[in-house]
Design a protein around this motif. Structure first.
Motif, PDB file in Angstrom:
ATOM      1  N   ALA A  56       0.820  -1.210   0.000  1.00 51.48           N
ATOM      2  CA  ALA A  56       0.000   0.000   0.000  1.00 51.48           C
ATOM      3  C   ALA A  56       0.851   1.255   0.000  1.00 51.48           C
ATOM      4  N   PHE A  57       2.074   1.141   0.503  1.00 50.63           N
ATOM      5  CA  PHE A  57       2.954   2.298   0.639  1.00 50.63           C
ATOM      6  C   PHE A  57       4.236   2.156  -0.165  1.00 50.63           C
ATOM      7  N   ALA A  58       4.371   1.060  -0.908  1.00 47.63           N
ATOM      8  CA  ALA A  58       5.578   0.805  -1.694  1.00 47.63           C
ATOM      9  C   ALA A  58       5.164   0.260  -3.053  1.00 47.63           C
ATOM     10  N   ASN A  59       5.397   1.029  -4.087  1.00 52.20           N
ATOM     11  CA  ASN A  59       4.988   0.590  -5.418  1.00 52.20           C
ATOM     12  C   ASN A  59       6.077  -0.243  -6.088  1.00 52.20           C
ATOM     13  N   ASN A  60       5.673  -1.395  -6.641  1.00 58.48           N
ATOM     14  CA  ASN A  60       6.549  -2.216  -7.477  1.00 58.48           C
ATOM     15  C   ASN A  60       7.866  -2.550  -6.784  1.00 58.48           C
ATOM     16  N   LYS A  61       7.795  -2.907  -5.506  1.00 58.70           N
ATOM     17  CA  LYS A  61       8.978  -3.240  -4.707  1.00 58.70           C
ATOM     18  C   LYS A  61       8.906  -4.726  -4.347  1.00 58.70           C
ATOM     19  N   PHE A  62      10.037  -5.420  -4.543  1.00 55.83           N
ATOM     20  CA  PHE A  62      10.088  -6.862  -4.362  1.00 55.83           C
ATOM     21  C   PHE A  62      11.233  -7.221  -3.417  1.00 55.83           C
ATOM     22  N   GLU A  63      11.115  -8.384  -2.754  1.00 58.37           N
ATOM     23  CA  GLU A  63      12.067  -8.738  -1.705  1.00 58.37           C
ATOM     24  C   GLU A  63      12.423 -10.223  -1.746  1.00 58.37           C
ATOM     25  N   LYS A  64      13.619 -10.528  -1.257  1.00 63.77           N
ATOM     26  CA  LYS A  64      14.033 -11.908  -1.011  1.00 63.77           C
ATOM     27  C   LYS A  64      14.860 -11.900   0.261  1.00 63.77           C
ATOM     28  N   SER A  65      14.323 -12.483   1.330  1.00 62.63           N
ATOM     29  CA  SER A  65      15.012 -12.416   2.618  1.00 62.63           C
ATOM     30  C   SER A  65      16.280 -13.261   2.637  1.00 62.63           C
ATOM     31  N   ASN A  66      16.220 -14.464   2.068  1.00 57.17           N
ATOM     32  CA  ASN A  66      17.347 -15.398   2.157  1.00 57.17           C
ATOM     33  C   ASN A  66      18.290 -15.220   0.962  1.00 57.17           C
ATOM     34  N   TYR A  67      18.843 -14.018   0.831  1.00 60.57           N
ATOM     35  CA  TYR A  67      19.696 -13.722  -0.326  1.00 60.57           C
ATOM     36  C   TYR A  67      21.002 -14.495  -0.312  1.00 60.57           C
ATOM     37  N   LYS A  68      21.401 -14.996   0.852  1.00 61.37           N
ATOM     38  CA  LYS A  68      22.692 -15.692   0.947  1.00 61.37           C
ATOM     39  C   LYS A  68      22.727 -16.976   0.123  1.00 61.37           C
ATOM     40  N   GLY A 107      15.006  -8.326   6.877  1.00 61.32           N
ATOM     41  CA  GLY A 107      15.935  -7.758   5.906  1.00 61.32           C
ATOM     42  C   GLY A 107      16.040  -8.604   4.664  1.00 61.32           C
ATOM     43  N   GLY A 108      17.073  -8.342   3.853  1.00 58.00           N
ATOM     44  CA  GLY A 108      17.305  -9.146   2.666  1.00 58.00           C
ATOM     45  C   GLY A 108      17.561  -8.308   1.435  1.00 58.00           C
ATOM     46  N   LEU A 109      17.398  -8.942   0.283  1.00 61.58           N
ATOM     47  CA  LEU A 109      17.582  -8.287  -1.002  1.00 61.58           C
ATOM     48  C   LEU A 109      16.294  -7.566  -1.383  1.00 61.58           C
ATOM     49  N   HIS A 110      16.404  -6.273  -1.661  1.00 59.23           N
ATOM     50  CA  HIS A 110      15.249  -5.460  -2.034  1.00 59.23           C
ATOM     51  C   HIS A 110      15.437  -4.946  -3.456  1.00 59.23           C
ATOM     52  N   GLN A 111      14.379  -5.018  -4.251  1.00 60.09           N
ATOM     53  CA  GLN A 111      14.461  -4.662  -5.664  1.00 60.09           C
ATOM     54  C   GLN A 111      13.259  -3.807  -6.042  1.00 60.09           C
ATOM     55  N   GLY A 112      13.531  -2.573  -6.424  1.00 61.67           N
ATOM     56  CA  GLY A 112      12.473  -1.671  -6.881  1.00 61.67           C
ATOM     57  C   GLY A 112      12.431  -1.643  -8.399  1.00 61.67           C
ATOM     58  N   LYS A 113      11.328  -2.098  -8.978  1.00 57.69           N
ATOM     59  CA  LYS A 113      11.209  -2.152 -10.443  1.00 57.69           C
ATOM     60  C   LYS A 113      10.652  -0.830 -10.974  1.00 57.69           C
ATOM     61  N   LYS A 114      10.130  -0.843 -12.164  1.00 55.55           N
ATOM     62  CA  LYS A 114       9.702   0.389 -12.853  1.00 55.55           C
ATOM     63  C   LYS A 114       8.751   1.204 -11.976  1.00 55.55           C
ATOM     64  N   ASN A 115       9.021   2.486 -11.860  1.00 55.33           N
ATOM     65  CA  ASN A 115       8.198   3.420 -11.080  1.00 55.33           C
ATOM     66  C   ASN A 115       8.067   3.027  -9.609  1.00 55.33           C
ATOM     67  N   SER A 116       9.087   2.368  -9.089  1.00 49.93           N
ATOM     68  CA  SER A 116       9.076   1.989  -7.674  1.00 49.93           C
ATOM     69  C   SER A 116       9.178   3.230  -6.783  1.00 49.93           C
ATOM     70  N   PHE A 117       8.529   3.168  -5.621  1.00 49.99           N
ATOM     71  CA  PHE A 117       8.723   4.191  -4.586  1.00 49.99           C
ATOM     72  C   PHE A 117       8.449   3.563  -3.233  1.00 49.99           C
ATOM     73  N   LEU A 118       8.901   4.224  -2.184  1.00 47.61           N
ATOM     74  CA  LEU A 118       8.661   3.779  -0.815  1.00 47.61           C
ATOM     75  C   LEU A 118       8.323   4.999   0.015  1.00 47.61           C
ATOM     76  N   ASP A 119       7.090   5.068   0.527  1.00 44.41           N
ATOM     77  CA  ASP A 119       6.666   6.218   1.321  1.00 44.41           C
ATOM     78  C   ASP A 119       7.529   6.373   2.568  1.00 44.41           C
ATOM     79  N   MET A 120       7.628   7.604   3.032  1.00 40.96           N
ATOM     80  CA  MET A 120       8.393   7.884   4.248  1.00 40.96           C
ATOM     81  C   MET A 120       7.771   7.126   5.423  1.00 40.96           C
ATOM     82  N   HIS A 121       8.648   6.603   6.299  1.00 43.26           N
ATOM     83  CA  HIS A 121       8.146   5.770   7.388  1.00 43.26           C
ATOM     84  C   HIS A 121       9.156   5.672   8.527  1.00 43.26           C
TER      85      HIS A 121
END
Length: 258
Positions: A56-68, A107-121
């Protein structure tokens, strides 16, 4: 993977930079990792498909916690970040008994794709599993190869006490260590990366053990822009209560983006 020798030779300088930074303590460290190893790790970064829980507050944002598990270089990075050697460095720089969560919860690997944003928090303050671990630091290692300011996605930080703010560039192999407190807002505006390129980072969190809880435990507090919709603002206002209610019945999903 981490350039430990550089950090240990410059501890005093790094400590002064961190503690004196405005609008609140933070530190930028370029060439944080061995460049060749980090480039190899970067070449193995997949396109992620686990969407952020903060949709709701992060557009087009993807994650992978176990990046290791992605490649040996990321495993080395993970181990370095949670090592006693690095914890000693962090504790000296911050002048606090801080330590990295060895399981990197949230935590982990965070990836913001096209037009990604993250509201202040504001981030959650006490660890959801280790109830007396207070979140002191965000450690954000950026993997934005050949990043340019026009790509946007700078890390925005703002002090709620003074409304002072700053925008920090996010080039490849830059570590940003940022204080976490009840007034340390952060996020990023909509990105403008070239097609097929993503705003990419590794997020790690550090804590301090509290014998007495000094704040009421909270989840993330969101601060949408003034022009956000009425419903988004209402959702932000009630987010903590809704998440706590959901977690009571269904448990936390924070650690599930493997």
């Amino acid at each position: 993977m981490i350039n430990f020798d550089f950090l240990e030779k410059n501890l005093e300088t790094l400590r002064i930079q961190y503690l004196s930074a405005q609008p609140f303590p933070h530190l930028l460290i370029d060439n944080f990792c061995d460049e060749e190893k980090l480039l190899k790790a970067y070449s193995n970064v997949p396109e992620l498909n686990n969407k952020s829980r903060d949709y709701a507050f992060a557009n087009n944002k993807f994650e992978k916690s176990n990046y290791k598990e992605i490649c040996p270089e990321f495993l080395e990075l993970y181990n370095d970040l949670s090592s006693e050697r690095f914890n000693k460095i962090l504790a000296f720089i911050t002048a606090k008994k801080t330590f990295v969560d060895p399981k990197n919860f949230g935590g982990g690997l965070h990836q913001g794709k096209k037009n990604s944003f993250l509201d202040m928090h504001l981030d959650f303050n006490y660890h959801p599993l280790n109830k007396n671990w207070y979140r002191e630091l965000n450690l954000l290692l950026y993997l934005n190869k050949d990043w340019k300011p026009e790509y946007k996605g700078q890390l925005k930080i703002k002090d709620l006490r003074t409304n002072d703010e700053a925008a920090l560039d996010v080039p490849f192999n830059r570590m940003i260590i940022q204080q976490c407190a009840p007034y340390t807002l952060h996020g990023y505006d909509m990105t403008n990366f070239p097609e097929g390129r993503y705003r990419t980072s590794i997020a790690t969190y550090a804590y301090q053990v509290h014998e007495m809880l000094i704040e009421t435990p909270r989840t993330t507090d969101w601060f949408p822009k003034e022009d956000a919709s009425f419903w988004k603002k209402q959702f932000a206002k009630n987010y903590n209560l809704l998440v706590k209610t959901k977690n009571r019945f269904f448990g936390s999903a924070t650690a599930k983006n493997q």
